[in-house]
Design a protein around this motif. Sequence first.
Motif, mmCIF file in Angstrom:
data_model
loop_
_atom_site.group_PDB
_atom_site.id
_atom_site.type_symbol
_atom_site.label_atom_id
_atom_site.label_comp_id
_atom_site.label_asym_id
_atom_site.label_seq_id
_atom_site.Cartn_x
_atom_site.Cartn_y
_atom_site.Cartn_z
ATOM 1 N N ASP A 17 0.491 5.577 1.864
ATOM 2 C CA ASP A 17 0.498 5.824 0.423
ATOM 3 C C ASP A 17 -0.897 6.148 -0.075
ATOM 4 O O ASP A 17 -1.068 6.930 -1.013
ATOM 5 N N VAL A 30 1.543 6.610 -6.470
ATOM 6 C CA VAL A 30 0.666 5.437 -6.483
ATOM 7 C C VAL A 30 -0.131 5.403 -7.787
ATOM 8 O O VAL A 30 -0.194 4.380 -8.477
ATOM 9 N N ALA A 87 -3.728 -0.976 -5.655
ATOM 10 C CA ALA A 87 -2.724 -0.425 -4.737
ATOM 11 C C ALA A 87 -2.259 -1.502 -3.753
ATOM 12 O O ALA A 87 -1.059 -1.610 -3.443
ATOM 13 N N TYR A 130 1.364 -1.090 -1.554
ATOM 14 C CA TYR A 130 1.320 0.265 -1.017
ATOM 15 C C TYR A 130 0.595 0.252 0.327
ATOM 16 O O TYR A 130 -0.321 -0.560 0.550
#
Length: 242
Positions: free
Chosen positions: A115, A168, A192, A197
Motif C-alpha cells: 500500500d 491510503v 498508514a 496498511y
Amino acid sequence: MSNSIVIIPTYNEIENIEAIIRAVFQLPKQFHVLVVDDNSPDKTGAKVTALQEEFKDRLFLETRTEKSGLGTAYIHGFKWAIERRYDYIFEMDADFSHNPTDLLRLLKACENGADVAVGSRYKKGVNVVNWPLYRVLLSYGASFYVKMITGMRVHDPTAGFVCYKRYVLEHIKLDSVRFVGYAFQIEMKFRAYLKNYKIEEVSIIFKDRVLGKSKMSSSIISEAIWGVLSMKLRSLFQKNRF
C-alpha cells in the motif's frame, strides 16, 4: 493519461529542477510530475512554467505564496493528485538525492501488493553517499528512536522517497497532519501503519545533493525528536484524530 504522478516540492531549486524533470520523463514508464513551488526567489517556478510548453499535459505547477514547509507542500500536492484520480502518488526530492530510476521499483512494489512503498536507506545496512559521519549517525539514530517510540518496523521512517496508493491518502486525515518539517515523513508512515496498511521498504542508495543548499535545520531536528513522542501519545489518547 498516466496513473502515476511524482510530487516534487521546491524552494530555490533552479540548479536542479530542469534536470530532475527531464530524468523522470525519460523513464520507460510514463509518469506525470507536479512541482509545488513556494514562490522561490531564484525563479524555480518560472523555469517549470517554461518547461510546460515542452511537456504539455505531463508537467504541472502549483505555486504557493511563501515558504510554508515540506509537509504542507506535500499535503497540497496530495489533495491535487487525489482530486485528479491518480492511482499512484509519489514523493521525491528535486536534488537527485533520490535516483529517478528507482521510481520504477517503488511502483512495482505497490503493483505487487504494497500500500505504501518506501525508498529505504537503511533496509540493507547504511546506503548513504557523501554524507558526513555525524549526519549519518543522526539520521540512523533518529530511525532507531522512531521505531522504539512508535512500534513501526520501518527501517527508514524519515525517508522522503515514497509511493502511496491513492486510497491510503484518501483515508488518512490529511488536514490533521501536524508536522511540517522532515517529521512529516514519520507522521505519514505512522498514520498508514495505524490503519494497518502494508508498508514495504525498497532498498535504495541515497546520494547527498551536489547542487543547491540543504534545508536541514535545528528546528527540524527538534520537531522530529519531541514531536514523535507527542505524536505517539496523541495516537493513544486522541485516536479519533488518527
